[in-house]
Design a protein around this motif. Structure first.
Motif, PDB file in Angstrom:
ATOM      1  N   ARG A  84     -15.399 -15.470 -11.561  1.00 10.84           N
ATOM      2  CA  ARG A  84     -16.094 -14.800 -10.458  1.00 10.84           C
ATOM      3  C   ARG A  84     -15.140 -14.300  -9.374  1.00 10.84           C
ATOM      4  NH1 ARG A  84     -20.567 -17.677  -7.601  1.00 10.84           N
ATOM      5  NH2 ARG A  84     -20.992 -15.555  -6.907  1.00 10.84           N
ATOM      6  N   VAL A  85     -14.020 -14.977  -9.157  1.00  6.20           N
ATOM      7  CA  VAL A  85     -13.107 -14.559  -8.082  1.00  6.20           C
ATOM      8  C   VAL A  85     -12.028 -13.581  -8.558  1.00  6.20           C
ATOM      9  CG1 VAL A  85     -13.467 -16.681  -6.763  1.00  6.20           C
ATOM     10  CG2 VAL A  85     -11.492 -16.499  -8.299  1.00  6.20           C
ATOM     11  N   ASP A  86     -11.849 -13.448  -9.856  1.00  4.47           N
ATOM     12  CA  ASP A  86     -10.767 -12.619 -10.380  1.00  4.47           C
ATOM     13  C   ASP A  86     -10.856 -11.167  -9.896  1.00  4.47           C
ATOM     14  OD1 ASP A  86      -8.451 -12.141 -12.054  1.00  4.47           O
ATOM     15  OD2 ASP A  86      -9.831 -11.033 -13.365  1.00  4.47           O
ATOM     16  N   LEU A  87     -11.958 -10.507 -10.144  1.00  5.72           N
ATOM     17  CA  LEU A  87     -12.111  -9.104  -9.748  1.00  5.72           C
ATOM     18  C   LEU A  87     -12.071  -8.922  -8.229  1.00  5.72           C
ATOM     19  CD1 LEU A  87     -12.597  -6.130 -10.470  1.00  5.72           C
ATOM     20  CD2 LEU A  87     -15.057  -6.627 -10.376  1.00  5.72           C
ATOM     21  N   PRO A  88     -12.832  -9.692  -7.458  1.00  5.51           N
ATOM     22  CA  PRO A  88     -12.759  -9.514  -6.001  1.00  5.51           C
ATOM     23  C   PRO A  88     -11.340  -9.698  -5.445  1.00  5.51           C
ATOM     24  CG  PRO A  88     -14.622 -10.896  -6.546  1.00  5.51           C
ATOM     25  CD  PRO A  88     -13.861 -10.679  -7.812  1.00  5.51           C
ATOM     26  N   ASN A  89     -10.623 -10.693  -5.927  1.00  2.00           N
ATOM     27  CA  ASN A  89      -9.268 -10.921  -5.422  1.00  2.00           C
ATOM     28  C   ASN A  89      -8.343  -9.744  -5.759  1.00  2.00           C
ATOM     29  OD1 ASN A  89      -9.775 -13.348  -4.135  1.00  2.00           O
ATOM     30  ND2 ASN A  89      -9.194 -14.588  -5.896  1.00  2.00           N
ATOM     31  N   ARG A  90      -8.468  -9.201  -6.964  1.00  2.00           N
ATOM     32  CA  ARG A  90      -7.652  -8.041  -7.338  1.00  2.00           C
ATOM     33  C   ARG A  90      -8.009  -6.811  -6.500  1.00  2.00           C
ATOM     34  NH1 ARG A  90      -8.573  -6.336 -12.429  1.00  2.00           N
ATOM     35  NH2 ARG A  90     -10.088  -7.926 -12.953  1.00  2.00           N
ATOM     36  N   LEU A  91      -9.313  -6.562  -6.325  1.00  2.00           N
ATOM     37  CA  LEU A  91      -9.739  -5.396  -5.541  1.00  2.00           C
ATOM     38  C   LEU A  91      -9.314  -5.508  -4.079  1.00  2.00           C
ATOM     39  CD1 LEU A  91     -13.324  -4.709  -6.962  1.00  2.00           C
ATOM     40  CD2 LEU A  91     -11.258  -3.327  -7.275  1.00  2.00           C
ATOM     41  N   GLN A 149      -5.612  -4.743  -3.766  1.00  2.00           N
ATOM     42  CA  GLN A 149      -5.358  -3.302  -3.862  1.00  2.00           C
ATOM     43  C   GLN A 149      -5.784  -2.582  -2.586  1.00  2.00           C
ATOM     44  OE1 GLN A 149      -7.571  -2.060  -7.297  1.00  2.00           O
ATOM     45  NE2 GLN A 149      -6.209  -3.081  -8.751  1.00  2.00           N
ATOM     46  N   THR A 150      -6.932  -2.952  -2.068  1.00  2.00           N
ATOM     47  CA  THR A 150      -7.492  -2.283  -0.899  1.00  2.00           C
ATOM     48  C   THR A 150      -6.613  -2.453   0.327  1.00  2.00           C
ATOM     49  OG1 THR A 150      -9.723  -2.610  -1.745  1.00  2.00           O
ATOM     50  CG2 THR A 150      -9.517  -2.160   0.606  1.00  2.00           C
ATOM     51  N   VAL A 151      -6.065  -3.624   0.533  1.00  2.00           N
ATOM     52  CA  VAL A 151      -5.288  -3.890   1.740  1.00  2.00           C
ATOM     53  C   VAL A 151      -3.989  -3.088   1.764  1.00  2.00           C
ATOM     54  CG1 VAL A 151      -3.939  -5.897   0.993  1.00  2.00           C
ATOM     55  CG2 VAL A 151      -4.755  -5.777   3.343  1.00  2.00           C
ATOM     56  N   ARG A 152      -3.526  -2.657   0.592  1.00  2.00           N
ATOM     57  CA  ARG A 152      -2.271  -1.894   0.507  1.00  2.00           C
ATOM     58  C   ARG A 152      -2.451  -0.411   0.830  1.00  2.00           C
ATOM     59  NH1 ARG A 152      -1.726  -4.062  -4.775  1.00  2.00           N
ATOM     60  NH2 ARG A 152      -1.167  -6.231  -4.585  1.00  2.00           N
ATOM     61  N   THR A 153      -3.680   0.034   0.974  1.00  2.00           N
ATOM     62  CA  THR A 153      -3.922   1.452   1.246  1.00  2.00           C
ATOM     63  C   THR A 153      -4.488   1.628   2.651  1.00  2.00           C
ATOM     64  OG1 THR A 153      -6.231   1.505   0.504  1.00  2.00           O
ATOM     65  CG2 THR A 153      -4.534   1.765  -1.198  1.00  2.00           C
ATOM     66  N   ASP A 154      -4.425   2.861   3.108  1.00  2.00           N
ATOM     67  CA  ASP A 154      -5.050   3.192   4.393  1.00  2.00           C
ATOM     68  C   ASP A 154      -6.338   3.971   4.179  1.00  2.00           C
ATOM     69  OD1 ASP A 154      -3.128   1.976   5.970  1.00  2.00           O
ATOM     70  OD2 ASP A 154      -1.844   3.749   5.974  1.00  2.00           O
ATOM     71  N   ASP A 155      -6.836   3.974   2.940  1.00  2.00           N
ATOM     72  CA  ASP A 155      -8.063   4.698   2.632  1.00  2.00           C
ATOM     73  C   ASP A 155      -9.219   4.143   3.448  1.00  2.00           C
ATOM     74  OD1 ASP A 155      -6.569   6.062   0.778  1.00  2.00           O
ATOM     75  OD2 ASP A 155      -7.282   4.896  -0.935  1.00  2.00           O
ATOM     76  N   PRO A 156     -10.182   5.001   3.799  1.00  2.00           N
ATOM     77  CA  PRO A 156     -11.361   4.510   4.517  1.00  2.00           C
ATOM     78  C   PRO A 156     -12.043   3.391   3.725  1.00  2.00           C
ATOM     79  CG  PRO A 156     -11.376   6.904   4.396  1.00  2.00           C
ATOM     80  CD  PRO A 156     -10.240   6.432   3.529  1.00  2.00           C
ATOM     81  N   LEU A 157     -12.629   2.505   4.447  1.00  2.00           N
ATOM     82  CA  LEU A 157     -13.209   1.306   3.842  1.00  2.00           C
ATOM     83  C   LEU A 157     -14.697   1.236   4.162  1.00  2.00           C
ATOM     84  CD1 LEU A 157     -12.698  -1.521   2.523  1.00  2.00           C
ATOM     85  CD2 LEU A 157     -12.269  -2.336   4.820  1.00  2.00           C
TER      86      LEU A 157
END
Length: 181
Positions: free
Chosen positions: A79-86, A89-97
């Motif tokens: 259950r935590v595998d996908l959320p932790n990976r996402l 990845q998200t924290v490394r970008t400046d894309d809108p959230l």
């Protein structure tokens, strides 16, 4: 060489201050909340498996945010595998959230940019809090963790931490030199 009593007191003061600074620096640099996992041996019975409900942390940058528990169909680790990976990845970008809580199959689902991140189940919630309330709490915690991670990756933040580290090293050196004299 025999030190006079006032010099011994100054030396003792320097040693005490150095020790306190070392301990506080260590606490600041290396502290993070720790969430235990429930472990145990199994005899294979359904009752034992039910008692062995395991948890796993949702993490970002080595910081535990909260725990997810195993569900009927998935282990806590699954259950935590996908959320932790996402999140990583998200924290490394400046894309809108866009973090939202939506309902699917009568359960709240936290989504990240319209992609399911995690489903909040009854096992995940403490007594007295419903799943919708827990999902909103976690959504806010995830948002704060992403904001913090992005802020800590900014050049100004890294520079300020390097300066702070340099000051600590300089103070330690000066205190060491003060003890030698």
């Amino acid at each position: 060489m025999h030190l006079s009593p006032p010099r011994r007191n100054i030396r003792r003061l320097f040693l005490t201050v150095a020790l306190v600074m070392a301990v506080l620096s260590g606490l600041l640099l290396f502290s993070s909340p720790v969430f235990p996992r429930v472990a145990g041996r199994s005899d294979g019975s359904a009752a034992t498996r039910e008692r062995e409900v395991r948890s796993a942390p949702i993490e970002l940058d080595g910081r535990h945010l909260f725990l997810l528990w195993s569900s009927k169909d998935f282990s806590a680790d699954q259950r935590v595998d996908l959320p932790n990976r996402l999140l990583a990845q998200t924290v490394r970008t400046d894309d809108p959230l866009q973090l939202e809580v939506v309902e699917k199959n009568n359960l709240p689902v936290i989504t990240l940019n319209d992609q399911p991140l995690l489903t909040v189940t009854g096992r995940d919630t403490p007594e007295g809090i419903d799943t919708d309330e827990q999902a909103e709490i976690w959504r806010r915690e995830i948002q704060a963790a992403i904001d913090r991670g992005r802020r800590e990756r900014q050049p100004q933040y890294v520079t300020s931490r390097l300066i702070q580290t340099g000051i600590y090293v300089l103070l330690a050196y000066l205190m060491h030199r003060g003890l030698e004299t």
